[in-house]
Design a protein around this motif. Structure first.
Motif, short mmCIF file in Angstrom:
data_model
loop_
_atom_site.label_atom_id
_atom_site.label_comp_id
_atom_site.label_asym_id
_atom_site.label_seq_id
_atom_site.Cartn_x
_atom_site.Cartn_y
_atom_site.Cartn_z
N LYS A 412 0.87 -1.18 0.00
CA LYS A 412 0.00 0.00 0.00
C LYS A 412 0.90 1.23 0.00
O LYS A 412 1.89 1.28 0.74
CB LYS A 412 -0.91 0.01 1.23
CG LYS A 412 -1.87 1.20 1.26
CD LYS A 412 -2.90 1.06 2.37
CE LYS A 412 -2.31 1.24 3.74
NZ LYS A 412 -3.35 1.33 4.79
N THR A 413 0.58 2.18 -0.83
CA THR A 413 1.35 3.42 -0.90
C THR A 413 0.50 4.55 -0.35
O THR A 413 -0.64 4.75 -0.77
CB THR A 413 1.76 3.75 -2.35
OG1 THR A 413 2.49 2.66 -2.88
CG2 THR A 413 2.61 5.01 -2.39
N THR A 414 1.06 5.27 0.61
CA THR A 414 0.31 6.38 1.21
C THR A 414 1.19 7.61 1.27
O THR A 414 2.40 7.56 1.15
CB THR A 414 -0.14 6.04 2.64
OG1 THR A 414 1.01 5.83 3.46
CG2 THR A 414 -1.00 4.79 2.66
N GLU A 518 6.38 13.54 -1.12
CA GLU A 518 5.77 13.77 -2.42
C GLU A 518 5.58 12.46 -3.18
O GLU A 518 4.62 12.29 -3.92
CB GLU A 518 6.64 14.73 -3.22
CG GLU A 518 6.64 16.14 -2.64
CD GLU A 518 7.63 17.04 -3.32
OE1 GLU A 518 8.53 16.52 -4.01
OE2 GLU A 518 7.52 18.27 -3.18
N ALA A 519 6.53 11.55 -3.03
CA ALA A 519 6.45 10.28 -3.74
C ALA A 519 5.52 9.28 -3.07
O ALA A 519 5.10 8.32 -3.69
CB ALA A 519 7.85 9.66 -3.85
N GLY A 520 5.20 9.49 -1.83
CA GLY A 520 4.37 8.54 -1.09
C GLY A 520 5.24 7.49 -0.40
O GLY A 520 6.39 7.25 -0.78
N LEU A 521 4.72 6.87 0.64
CA LEU A 521 5.47 5.88 1.41
C LEU A 521 4.91 4.48 1.14
O LEU A 521 3.71 4.29 1.08
CB LEU A 521 5.36 6.21 2.90
CG LEU A 521 5.98 7.55 3.32
CD1 LEU A 521 5.61 7.87 4.76
CD2 LEU A 521 7.48 7.52 3.17
N LYS A 586 -8.89 -2.24 3.04
CA LYS A 586 -9.00 -1.30 1.93
C LYS A 586 -7.66 -0.64 1.63
O LYS A 586 -6.96 -0.18 2.54
CB LYS A 586 -10.04 -0.23 2.28
CG LYS A 586 -10.32 0.74 1.15
CD LYS A 586 -11.39 1.75 1.54
CE LYS A 586 -11.66 2.72 0.41
NZ LYS A 586 -12.69 3.72 0.76
N GLY A 587 -7.31 -0.61 0.36
CA GLY A 587 -6.08 0.05 -0.06
C GLY A 587 -4.90 -0.88 -0.28
O GLY A 587 -3.91 -0.50 -0.90
N TRP A 588 -5.00 -2.11 0.20
CA TRP A 588 -3.90 -3.07 0.04
C TRP A 588 -4.09 -3.83 -1.27
O TRP A 588 -5.18 -4.29 -1.60
CB TRP A 588 -3.86 -4.05 1.21
CG TRP A 588 -3.40 -3.40 2.48
CD1 TRP A 588 -4.17 -2.83 3.44
CD2 TRP A 588 -2.06 -3.27 2.93
NE1 TRP A 588 -3.41 -2.34 4.47
CE2 TRP A 588 -2.08 -2.60 4.18
CE3 TRP A 588 -0.82 -3.64 2.40
CZ2 TRP A 588 -0.94 -2.30 4.89
CZ3 TRP A 588 0.34 -3.35 3.13
CH2 TRP A 588 0.28 -2.68 4.35
N LYS A 589 -2.98 -3.99 -2.01
CA LYS A 589 -3.02 -4.67 -3.31
C LYS A 589 -2.04 -5.84 -3.32
O LYS A 589 -0.96 -5.76 -2.74
CB LYS A 589 -2.67 -3.70 -4.43
CG LYS A 589 -3.66 -2.54 -4.57
CD LYS A 589 -3.26 -1.62 -5.71
CE LYS A 589 -4.26 -0.47 -5.85
NZ LYS A 589 -3.86 0.45 -6.96
N THR A 590 -2.42 -6.91 -4.03
CA THR A 590 -1.55 -8.07 -4.16
C THR A 590 -0.46 -7.78 -5.19
O THR A 590 -0.74 -7.25 -6.26
CB THR A 590 -2.35 -9.30 -4.63
OG1 THR A 590 -3.44 -9.51 -3.74
CG2 THR A 590 -1.47 -10.53 -4.65
N VAL A 591 0.76 -8.13 -4.85
CA VAL A 591 1.88 -7.93 -5.77
C VAL A 591 1.97 -9.12 -6.73
O VAL A 591 1.96 -10.27 -6.27
CB VAL A 591 3.20 -7.79 -5.00
CG1 VAL A 591 4.38 -7.67 -5.97
CG2 VAL A 591 3.14 -6.57 -4.10
#
Length: 591
Positions: A412-414, A518-521, A586-591
């Motif tokens: 997840k990128t936040t 700016e790039a997200g974590l 919510k927000g987590w994606k499978t790689v």
């Protein structure tokens, strides 16, 4: 099958049953609960603290070196039962107990099962003859039915008597009942117990009973039911073969891995030692040991889940611990890795029995000791607690390879709008942003006239060194972090909160490099399900292991790991389902 056990074998004139044989599940739960509760109540007391910690009247009892068992009478039947479900019935000791308890109803009495030549005229009140009882002798006697007559039982507490629960009855009342029940007992008695007036009596009985080796130690009970265990401490010389790190923003020592030398020159891991170091000691030891790091095909993780580093076996240290134990809760011998050291590398040679240290503390480096069996050998431990296979070679098994049967990775990128990020100048107390500065240290800084990050510099080094409990290490850290925080691209999010006492709490503050914001974590969570394929070769291996990792870049400890085991694939699937429900939202994606 007997009254108490669902399976048993002949032992002496009676029977014995292995772990898990106790039929009465309610009784089994009672015994296990007592074991866990009584263990939590014991406090280790060092001889050096007798005067400071004992300030009132106490009952002083001899600590008999044996195993915790329970004398149980139920519906007229008498047996000795262990908390792990072992049972002994119809031998000399239970026959005597049955006679002593013939006029009472159901009863549960905890005590120490010990081994001694009880029929000897020279057997003393402590259960010994020329030497005091030793716990390792119990397992030997239990393995040979011809020796059943050597078992004795020292009753030290009461759980149930005449259908009454005795857990809240004052110890003085329990003691009077025990003395009446087992008066003039031969195999079933109570430990020598006296009422002491305070620290002076405790010290005197420690000298008279423990230092003369009549008994292993003392058990002290006061009116508040606080229980102290007082024993001579064990010291051992061992070699450092590795170390783990603490989860800090700067590298330092978490724990040492120490080992003893076997007769064949191999190193037998004794355990880890994490106590006895100041913060400065931990930094110094890290700097010293990191330069000695070598390769090892044996891996060991620390309590944070990261791998320990192995070092050349050169430094000998003295370790002190409250006691050493040779068996686990199921009476299986504790086993530890044996390592071969050749050509600057450690190689695993197998697992062999050895003790575990209880409350190990680092004492000092032993530069006067040499790296040989005479100085760091197994005999240091074997003379205290004999263990199996001291002189045997490691049992090297060619184990089947494990296999990964399932693996999932989620990310997840936040981030947040850089416009929301605040500059360091807007912080209420900027000094608190330095990780090692809390409210007390902040007070010291202000008293010295240091109120902002710009003042933490080389010009003020002497002033920083003069602060209470300061050191060169901390000053270097403060100056480095202050310089980093003063960079133009550093921002923070969140606000200070205040505790109930008005002190500032910085747990809600997050510090960011503006470019990273700016790039997200990136956050990562993953699990790996491993099928060990080893459970039939070695019962210590579970069939399935679920290893999970949680990486969060903003957390004080970025990487969290956990390990769970399952006895079949179905249960492993349930563990994965539970993990997924908890961690993948919510927000987590499978790689």
């Amino acid at each position: 099958m007997t009254f108490f056990a669902n399976s048993s074998s002949k032992y002496g004139n009676g029977t014995k049953a292995p772990s898990g044989s106790l039929k009465d599940s309610q009784l089994s739960n009672q015994l296990q609960l007592y074991k866990s509760r009584i263990a939590a109540r014991y406090r280790i007391l060092k001889p050096s603290r007798i005067v400071k910690d004992i300030q009132e009247k106490v009952w002083i009892s001899a600590k008999i070196d044996g195993e915790l068992w329970f004398l149980v009478k139920k519906e007229g039947n008498v047996a000795l039962c262990a908390y792990n479900g072992r049972v002994i019935e119809n031998i000399e000791i239970t026959d005597e107990a049955e006679e002593k308890l013939k006029d009472v109803g159901d009863i549960i009495i905890p005590g120490e099962l010990f081994s001694a030549e009880i029929d000897s005229k020279n057997t003393n009140e402590f259960g010994g003859k020329e030497k005091r009882p030793r716990v390792h002798s119990v397992s030997k006697v239990l393995a040979d039915g011809k020796l059943s007559c050597q078992l004795g039982f020292k009753a030290f507490d009461m759980m149930k008597f005449k259908d009454d629960v005795y857990s809240k009855v004052p110890y003085g009342s329990k003691l009077k009942t025990l003395e009446k029940l087992f008066n003039n007992g031969k195999r079933v008695t109570i430990p020598p117990t006296v009422k002491g007036e305070g620290a002076e009596d405790v010290a005197n009985y420690f000298d008279e009973w423990v230092m003369t080796k009549k008994t292993e130690g003392l058990i002290l009970r006061n009116e508040s039911e606080i229980i102290h265990k007082l024993k001579t401490q064990v010291t051992v010389d061992a070699v450092i073969i590795g170390f783990g790190e603490r989860a800090n923003s700067y590298p330092d020592l978490g724990q040492m891995i120490v080992a003893l030398m076997r007769s064949n020159g191999m190193y037998h891991i004794l355990g880890t030692v994490g106590g006895g170091f100041s913060d400065d000691d931990r930094r110094d030891w890290y700097d010293r040991l990191i330069k000695m790091e070598i390769e090892s095909d044996y891996k060991l993780s620390n309590k944070h889940g990261t791998l320990c580093r192995f070092v050349r076996p050169e430094i000998i240290v003295e370790i002190k611990c409250s006691e050493v134990v040779a068996a686990d809760s199921k009476d299986n011998p504790k086993r530890r890795a044996v390592l071969s050291y050749q050509n600057g590398k450690y190689t695993a040679a197998g697992q062999m029995p050895l003790v575990s240290m209880v409350h190990p503390i680092f004492q000092r480096e032993r530069e006067d000791k040499t790296l040989d069996e005479a100085n760091i050998g197994l005999n240091q431990i074997y003379s205290i607690v004999p263990f199996e296979s001291k002189d045997e070679k490691p049992d090297i098994k060619k184990l089947k390879r494990s296999e990964i049967v399932q693996r999932e990775v989620y990310t997840k990128t936040t981030g947040f709008d850089p416009e929301d990020a605040k500059s360091i100048s807007e912080v209420e107390e900027p000094l608190l942003l330095i990780k090692t500065i809390g409210n007390n240290r902040l007070k010291h800084f202000k008293e010295a006239g240091i109120t902002n990050l710009d003042q933490i510099n080389e010009e003020n080094r002497e002033k920083l060194l003069a602060l209470p409990t300061s050191s060169e290490f901390y000053v270097e850290l403060w100056i480095e972090q202050a310089n980093n925080l003063n960079q133009e691209n550093i921002r923070f999010a969140g606000n200070f909160t205040r505790d109930s006492d008005g002190k500032l709490n910085k747990n809600k503050i997050k510090i960011f490099d503006l470019d990273s914001v700016e790039a997200g974590l990136l956050y990562v969570r993953k699990y790996v399900l491993i099928k060990t394929n080893k459970e039939k070769q070695d019962e210590r291996y579970p069939p399935f292991v679920l290893f999970s990792t949680d990486f969060s870049p903003n957390r004080a400890l970025p990487v969290n790991t956990s390990v769970q085991v399952a006895n079949n694939k179905e249960n492993a699937g349930l563990l994965i389902e539970q993990w997924t429900q908890k961690n993948v939202k919510k927000g987590w994606k499978t790689v």
